[in-house]
Write a protein that holds these residues in place. Structure first.
Motif, PDB file in Angstrom:
ATOM      1  N   ASN A  83      11.017 -11.032  -5.350  1.00  0.00           N
ATOM      2  CA  ASN A  83      10.620 -12.440  -5.255  1.00  0.00           C
ATOM      3  C   ASN A  83       9.480 -12.780  -6.216  1.00  0.00           C
ATOM      4  N   GLY A  84       9.561 -12.238  -7.438  1.00  0.00           N
ATOM      5  CA  GLY A  84       8.610 -12.568  -8.492  1.00  0.00           C
ATOM      6  C   GLY A  84       7.329 -11.767  -8.489  1.00  0.00           C
ATOM      7  N   HIS A  85       7.208 -10.755  -7.619  1.00  0.00           N
ATOM      8  CA  HIS A  85       5.980  -9.958  -7.532  1.00  0.00           C
ATOM      9  C   HIS A  85       6.297  -8.470  -7.622  1.00  0.00           C
ATOM     10  N   SER A  86       5.368  -7.716  -8.226  1.00  0.00           N
ATOM     11  CA  SER A  86       5.566  -6.276  -8.355  1.00  0.00           C
ATOM     12  C   SER A  86       5.658  -5.642  -6.974  1.00  0.00           C
ATOM     13  N   HIS A  87       6.711  -4.872  -6.765  1.00  0.00           N
ATOM     14  CA  HIS A  87       6.953  -4.223  -5.484  1.00  0.00           C
ATOM     15  C   HIS A  87       6.777  -2.710  -5.585  1.00  0.00           C
ATOM     16  N   ASP A  88       7.053  -2.173  -6.751  1.00  0.00           N
ATOM     17  CA  ASP A  88       6.859  -0.748  -7.016  1.00  0.00           C
ATOM     18  C   ASP A  88       7.049  -0.542  -8.510  1.00  0.00           C
ATOM     19  N   THR A  89       6.591   0.588  -9.019  1.00  0.00           N
ATOM     20  CA  THR A  89       6.739   0.877 -10.442  1.00  0.00           C
ATOM     21  C   THR A  89       6.683   2.374 -10.659  1.00  0.00           C
ATOM     22  N   PRO A 107      -5.629  13.001   0.511  1.00  0.00           N
ATOM     23  CA  PRO A 107      -6.628  12.622   1.506  1.00  0.00           C
ATOM     24  C   PRO A 107      -7.237  11.242   1.242  1.00  0.00           C
ATOM     25  N   ARG A 108      -7.629  10.599   2.332  1.00  0.00           N
ATOM     26  CA  ARG A 108      -8.138   9.228   2.290  1.00  0.00           C
ATOM     27  C   ARG A 108      -9.293   9.055   1.303  1.00  0.00           C
ATOM     28  N   GLU A 109     -10.158  10.067   1.210  1.00  0.00           N
ATOM     29  CA  GLU A 109     -11.327   9.923   0.348  1.00  0.00           C
ATOM     30  C   GLU A 109     -10.935   9.763  -1.121  1.00  0.00           C
ATOM     31  N   LEU A 110      -9.792  10.309  -1.498  1.00  0.00           N
ATOM     32  CA  LEU A 110      -9.345  10.152  -2.885  1.00  0.00           C
ATOM     33  C   LEU A 110      -8.797   8.750  -3.121  1.00  0.00           C
ATOM     34  N   TRP A 111      -8.118   8.180  -2.131  1.00  0.00           N
ATOM     35  CA  TRP A 111      -7.716   6.769  -2.208  1.00  0.00           C
ATOM     36  C   TRP A 111      -8.950   5.889  -2.348  1.00  0.00           C
ATOM     37  N   ASP A 112      -9.963   6.162  -1.552  1.00  0.00           N
ATOM     38  CA  ASP A 112     -11.206   5.380  -1.608  1.00  0.00           C
ATOM     39  C   ASP A 112     -11.910   5.536  -2.949  1.00  0.00           C
ATOM     40  N   ALA A 113     -11.682   6.668  -3.611  1.00  0.00           N
ATOM     41  CA  ALA A 113     -12.290   6.911  -4.926  1.00  0.00           C
ATOM     42  C   ALA A 113     -11.479   6.280  -6.061  1.00  0.00           C
ATOM     43  N   GLY A 114     -10.405   5.573  -5.709  1.00  0.00           N
ATOM     44  CA  GLY A 114      -9.642   4.859  -6.733  1.00  0.00           C
ATOM     45  C   GLY A 114      -8.452   5.617  -7.280  1.00  0.00           C
ATOM     46  N   ILE A 115      -8.099   6.743  -6.689  1.00  0.00           N
ATOM     47  CA  ILE A 115      -6.939   7.501  -7.161  1.00  0.00           C
ATOM     48  C   ILE A 115      -5.702   6.958  -6.456  1.00  0.00           C
ATOM     49  N   ARG A 116      -4.898   6.203  -7.203  1.00  0.00           N
ATOM     50  CA  ARG A 116      -3.739   5.517  -6.635  1.00  0.00           C
ATOM     51  C   ARG A 116      -2.754   5.193  -7.757  1.00  0.00           C
ATOM     52  N   ARG A 117      -1.611   4.657  -7.399  1.00  0.00           N
ATOM     53  CA  ARG A 117      -0.643   4.208  -8.396  1.00  0.00           C
ATOM     54  C   ARG A 117      -1.079   2.845  -8.929  1.00  0.00           C
ATOM     55  N   TYR A 118      -1.431   2.782 -10.204  1.00  0.00           N
ATOM     56  CA  TYR A 118      -1.850   1.522 -10.813  1.00  0.00           C
ATOM     57  C   TYR A 118      -0.682   0.814 -11.499  1.00  0.00           C
ATOM     58  N   GLY A 119       0.165   1.580 -12.162  1.00  0.00           N
ATOM     59  CA  GLY A 119       1.241   0.964 -12.915  1.00  0.00           C
ATOM     60  C   GLY A 119       0.718   0.351 -14.207  1.00  0.00           C
ATOM     61  N   PHE A 120       1.586   0.263 -15.197  1.00  0.00           N
ATOM     62  CA  PHE A 120       1.179  -0.252 -16.504  1.00  0.00           C
ATOM     63  C   PHE A 120       2.290  -1.143 -17.062  1.00  0.00           C
ATOM     64  N   HIS A 121       2.154  -1.555 -18.308  1.00  0.00           N
ATOM     65  CA  HIS A 121       3.082  -2.493 -18.972  1.00  0.00           C
ATOM     66  C   HIS A 121       3.144  -3.839 -18.240  1.00  0.00           C
ATOM     67  N   GLY A 122       2.099  -4.136 -17.478  1.00  0.00           N
ATOM     68  CA  GLY A 122       2.112  -5.362 -16.684  1.00  0.00           C
ATOM     69  C   GLY A 122       2.179  -6.629 -17.504  1.00  0.00           C
ATOM     70  N   GLU A 152       0.822  -1.210   0.000  1.00  0.00           N
ATOM     71  CA  GLU A 152       0.000   0.000   0.000  1.00  0.00           C
ATOM     72  C   GLU A 152       0.857   1.261   0.000  1.00  0.00           C
ATOM     73  N   ARG A 153       2.014   1.215   0.655  1.00  0.00           N
ATOM     74  CA  ARG A 153       2.875   2.401   0.698  1.00  0.00           C
ATOM     75  C   ARG A 153       3.358   2.801  -0.693  1.00  0.00           C
ATOM     76  N   ALA A 154       3.429   1.814  -1.609  1.00  0.00           N
ATOM     77  CA  ALA A 154       3.822   2.116  -2.986  1.00  0.00           C
ATOM     78  C   ALA A 154       2.626   2.537  -3.829  1.00  0.00           C
ATOM     79  N   GLU A 155       1.463   2.001  -3.518  1.00  0.00           N
ATOM     80  CA  GLU A 155       0.255   2.306  -4.282  1.00  0.00           C
ATOM     81  C   GLU A 155      -0.307   3.687  -3.963  1.00  0.00           C
ATOM     82  N   ARG A 156      -0.224   4.098  -2.736  1.00  0.00           N
ATOM     83  CA  ARG A 156      -0.919   5.318  -2.311  1.00  0.00           C
ATOM     84  C   ARG A 156      -0.155   6.572  -2.694  1.00  0.00           C
ATOM     85  N   PHE A 157      -0.917   7.606  -3.085  1.00  0.00           N
ATOM     86  CA  PHE A 157      -0.386   8.950  -3.207  1.00  0.00           C
ATOM     87  C   PHE A 157      -0.619   9.665  -1.879  1.00  0.00           C
ATOM     88  N   PRO A 158       0.222  10.641  -1.540  1.00  0.00           N
ATOM     89  CA  PRO A 158       0.020  11.374  -0.290  1.00  0.00           C
ATOM     90  C   PRO A 158      -1.123  12.379  -0.414  1.00  0.00           C
TER      91      PRO A 158
END
Length: 390
Positions: free
Chosen positions: A215-221, A166-181, A158-164
């Motif tokens: 260890n084979g899983h996305s950790h940050d992007t 307010p909480r309500e924006l995280w709840d609204a889906g505003i976060r780091r999604y990452g691409f080229h997966g 979550e520390r990599a996904e979240r932007f700094p």
């Protein structure tokens, strides 16, 4: 699984529709044909199809007003060439939001969900959705699978996904999604048992991002809420001071449309150089064009800085992989990115790098550096066959 199936992979962008046709049997895939319909929505549309050996099967000029017309043109050519009948279609879909974390069979409910995500990626999602609808209109009983470019990153801390914000924006889906997966996922499959604990993959193309894999899983992007974030790209600026956007709105009379054009179409390598978004063009010009030279210098510097940041997130680095059109073919960019990364144990062998060998690090490099061609279409074919036929 039946003895043999034919799977079509489609990747609809804002102005092109790329496709590949695979024969799938017993878990193994073989390419039948691939191609693209280019210049959708503008004059001079063209469709090209090659066989697995690169031999031209079809090339024709078409008026491609929108993605649906491009998909229909593709099917027309398939029928004219008498290519094998399809058993399933897989689509690369740029955004899956926070809820779609794995490939899914396309249903009416999924399609409705994807339409709600259009504001998250307005340049990419409409074409992908229209591609699904175009296939359904032409072949209504053909099963379709959506493969999400964001899904690979959904297990990030979550520390990599979240932007700094307010909480309500995280709840609204505003976060780091990452691409080229899908590309990153393919690279992990290509590595097989050789996946190291601390891995960085640099997918460098017109759109570019880097992923830290632990260890084979996305950790940050590097990419964030949209594909415009991260470091500079062909026409995108990467991360900006948010105050710049406020200033442009308040002082330079930009509106939302103008900002969208700026950050998606007019910035990055093109914006800095004033010449081109194409790395090869800029590399050829940089000896005599200072703006081209600065664009390349900034591009490599920002990639190098991102590698360092993600290595810190991983607690070190065991392997660095270059992929994507630039990562696979631009030896000068790879060399410049790696110059200055000796503190991470990286040392490049110039001869290997100039030849784009699989391993381009020197024998005494503590961190292995590789060049691995990506294949997103193949990954989509695998997911599609696995969901539909197994």
């Amino acid at each position: 699984m039946r003895a043999r199936h034919t799977v079509l992979c489609i990747n609809v962008g804002s102005s092109s529709c790329k496709f590949a046709l695979y024969s799938v049997s017993g878990g193994a895939e073989s390419l039948i044909a691939e191609g693209a319909a280019d210049r959708i929505g503008s004059s001079g549309g063209k469709i090209r199809i090659h066989d697995a050996n690169g031999r031209m099967l079809a090339e024709s000029d078409r008026v491609l007003a929108r993605p649906q017309v491009a998909v229909d043109a593709m099917f027309d050519e398939f029928e004219r060439l008498k290519l094998p009948l399809l058993d399933a279609v897989g689509h690369r879909i740029v955004h899956g939001g926070s809820h779609h974390v794995a490939p899914e069979i396309v249903t009416a409910a999924l399609l409705a969900d994807l339409k709600k995500l259009i504001p998250f990626a307005p340049l990419h999602m409409p074409g992908g959705i229209e591609g699904i609808e175009a296939v359904a209109a032409r072949h209504p009983k053909l099963p379709q699978v959506a493969c999400f470019d964001t899904a690979f990153h959904r297990g990030m801390p979550e520390r990599a996904e979240r932007f700094p914000l307010p909480r309500e924006l995280w709840d609204a889906g505003i976060r780091r999604y990452g691409f080229h997966g899908i590309s990153y996922e393919y690279i992990l499959h290509a590595l097989g048992a050789d996946v190291p604990p601390r891995l960085i993959i640099a997918h460098l193309g017109n759109g570019a991002s880097i992923a830290a894999v632990l260890n084979g899983h996305s950790h940050d992007t590097t990419m964030g809420f949209t594909p415009a974030g991260g470091f500079m790209m062909g026409t995108r600026p990467g991360d900006l001071d948010p105050g710049v956007m406020v200033y442009l709105l308040e002082q330079k009379r930009f509106d939302a449309k103008g900002l969208a054009e700026l950050v998606n179409l007019k910035s990055g390598l093109l914006g800095v150089s004033g010449l081109s978004a194409d790395v090869k063009t800029l590399l050829d010009a940089r000896a005599t064009n200072s703006n081209a030279a600065m664009a390349i210098e900034m591009f490599c510097y920002q990639i190098r800085k991102s590698v360092g940041a993600l290595a810190a997130a991983l607690g070190g680095l065991d392997m660095l992989i270059f992929t994507g059109g630039i990562g696979e073919h631009a030896a000068a960019v790879r060399a410049e990115v790696c110059d200055g990364l000796a503190y991470l144990g990286i040392a490049i062998d110039p001869r290997r790098n100039d030849s784009s060998e699989d391993t381009i690090s020197s024998a005494d490099s503590k961190c292995r550096v590789r060049v691995i061609p990506t294949n997103e279409n193949l990954m989509v074919a695998r997911h599609t066959a696995g969901l539909v036929f197994e």
